[in-house]
Write an enzyme that holds these catalytic residues in place. Structure first.
Site, PDB file in Angstrom:
ATOM      1  CB  SER A 106      -1.039   0.095   1.179  1.00  0.00           C
ATOM      2  OG  SER A 106      -1.612  -1.443   1.346  1.00  0.00           O
TER       3      SER A 106
HETATM    4  N1  SAH Z   1      -0.406  -4.727   4.214  1.00  0.00           N
HETATM    5  C1  SAH Z   1       0.171  -5.074   2.960  1.00  0.00           C
HETATM    6  C2  SAH Z   1      -0.724  -4.795   1.730  1.00  0.00           C
HETATM    7  C3  SAH Z   1      -0.712  -6.104   0.995  1.00  0.00           C
HETATM    8  S1  SAH Z   1      -2.041  -6.004  -0.198  1.00  0.00           S
HETATM    9  C4  SAH Z   1       1.716  -4.769   2.734  1.00  0.00           C
HETATM   10  O1  SAH Z   1       1.986  -3.851   3.719  1.00  0.00           O
HETATM   11  O2  SAH Z   1       2.146  -5.054   1.888  1.00  0.00           O
HETATM   12  C5  SAH Z   1      -3.231  -6.792   0.476  1.00  0.00           C
HETATM   13  C6  SAH Z   1      -3.242  -8.414   0.584  1.00  0.00           C
HETATM   14  O3  SAH Z   1      -4.271  -8.967   1.197  1.00  0.00           O
HETATM   15  C7  SAH Z   1      -2.734  -8.983  -0.585  1.00  0.00           C
HETATM   16  O4  SAH Z   1      -1.366  -9.568  -0.070  1.00  0.00           O
HETATM   17  C8  SAH Z   1      -3.825 -10.169  -0.397  1.00  0.00           C
HETATM   18  O5  SAH Z   1      -3.264 -11.446  -0.884  1.00  0.00           O
HETATM   19  C9  SAH Z   1      -4.149 -10.155   0.836  1.00  0.00           C
HETATM   20  N2  SAH Z   1      -5.810 -10.869   1.020  1.00  0.00           N
HETATM   21  C10 SAH Z   1      -6.799 -10.629   0.110  1.00  0.00           C
HETATM   22  N3  SAH Z   1      -7.758 -11.373   0.488  1.00  0.00           N
HETATM   23  C11 SAH Z   1      -7.294 -11.861   1.912  1.00  0.00           C
HETATM   24  C12 SAH Z   1      -7.702 -12.885   2.857  1.00  0.00           C
HETATM   25  N4  SAH Z   1      -9.224 -13.354   2.704  1.00  0.00           N
HETATM   26  N5  SAH Z   1      -7.255 -13.315   3.686  1.00  0.00           N
HETATM   27  C13 SAH Z   1      -5.909 -12.932   3.894  1.00  0.00           C
HETATM   28  N6  SAH Z   1      -5.392 -12.085   2.940  1.00  0.00           N
HETATM   29  C14 SAH Z   1      -6.136 -11.607   1.988  1.00  0.00           C
END
Ligand code: SAH
Length: 263
Positions: A106
């Protein structure tokens, strides 16, 4: 919209220990840096990324997040360690970047905004600490690392194994014993670790999973992007109060979708 606390407009130097506490007595340490001047950012010996982070923090503050606890924690976590080496030159720009498996880290501004909202939870205002926080969507682990500096225990769930493993390896050198990474479907929350004083989703749900609210402690706060009627996403802040649920819809945001199941 909840009030954000006012803090002095200058940043103290990096704090030595966590969790990060505001310290108004330390000397000023903020500078403006020209990000466009960075030719290359790698792991070369002697490379110091702190000044680039200071510039990033300055941008975050200009965007309106002034919570010193958040700014200090973000100053400590090296974002360039969470992206592929080819993207490191962009690590301190206010942009989301690919992290593999079609997902993104993000934007720093958005991370700061979510964290500052989380720290406004009623329970946090009462007790001065988040005891247990759940993050849905570990991704590369960047936000989880910052959370671990701000909260007592952090549980971070990721559904894609490749990213769960990547986050583990990114975070290993940081040695954050209060951060627990789990390969799980976050749409189910995490019953074993509940109740949580804070829940933060980094993925946008079509419909907010009710179970997240059930797993919130009284006084706890959920911050999550959710699809709105216009088909876009809004940031939602939900407080579980002794008398029920209080919901506030914030600005539009753009997060990757919340999916279900493990990959
Ligand atoms: N906080 C992260 C942002 C990653 S983007 C960072 O700092 O990099 C959001 C993430 O949510 C992705 O990796 C995606 O795979 C995950 N995601 C989506 N649906 C999900 C679910 N049901 N359970 C766990 N993770 C999920």
């Amino acid at each position: 919209m909840p009030q954000r606390p006012r803090f002095p407009s200058r940043l103290p130097p990096l704090a030595g220990s966590s969790p990060v506490q505001p310290d108004e007595s330390t000397p000023a340490h903020a500078h403006a840096w020209d990000m466009r001047a960075i030719p290359y950012m790698g792991d070369s010996v002697g490379f110091s990324s702190e000044r680039y982070r200071l510039s990033m923090i300055e941008q975050i503050r200009l965007s309106g997040v002034e919570d010193l606890r958040v700014l200090q924690a973000m100053l400590k976590v090296e974002r360039h360690r969470f992206v592929d080496s080819a993207l490191r030159v962009q690590a301190y720009e206010d942009t989301s970047l690919p992290i593999g498996a079609g997902q993104t880290i993000s934007k720093p501004n958005v991370v700061a905004r979510m964290l500052s909202l989380l720290l406004q939870a009623p329970i946090y205002l009462q007790k001065g600490l988040h005891q247990r926080v759940l993050e849905i969507g570990t991704g590369c682990g960047y936000q989880a690392a910052i959370l671990s500096l701000l909260c007592k225990e952090v549980y971070s769930l990721e559904r894609i194994k490749e990213l769960h493993l990547k986050a583990k390896s990114n975070l290993r050198p940081l040695r954050l014993p209060n951060l627990h990474l789990l390969l799980r479907d976050g749409a189910q929350g995490y019953e074993t670790g509940s109740p949580f004083s804070g829940i933060l989703s980094a993925a946008g749900a079509e419909h907010l999973p009710r179970i997240w609210i059930d797993q919130l402690d009284i006084g706890g706060r959920l911050v999550a992007p959710v699809q709105n009627q216009a088909g876009r996403q809004s940031l939602l802040v939900i407080d579980r109060t002794p008398s029920g649920i209080k919901e506030v819809i914030m600005e539009d945001v753009h997060f990757v979708p919340l999916k279900s199941g493990i990959e």
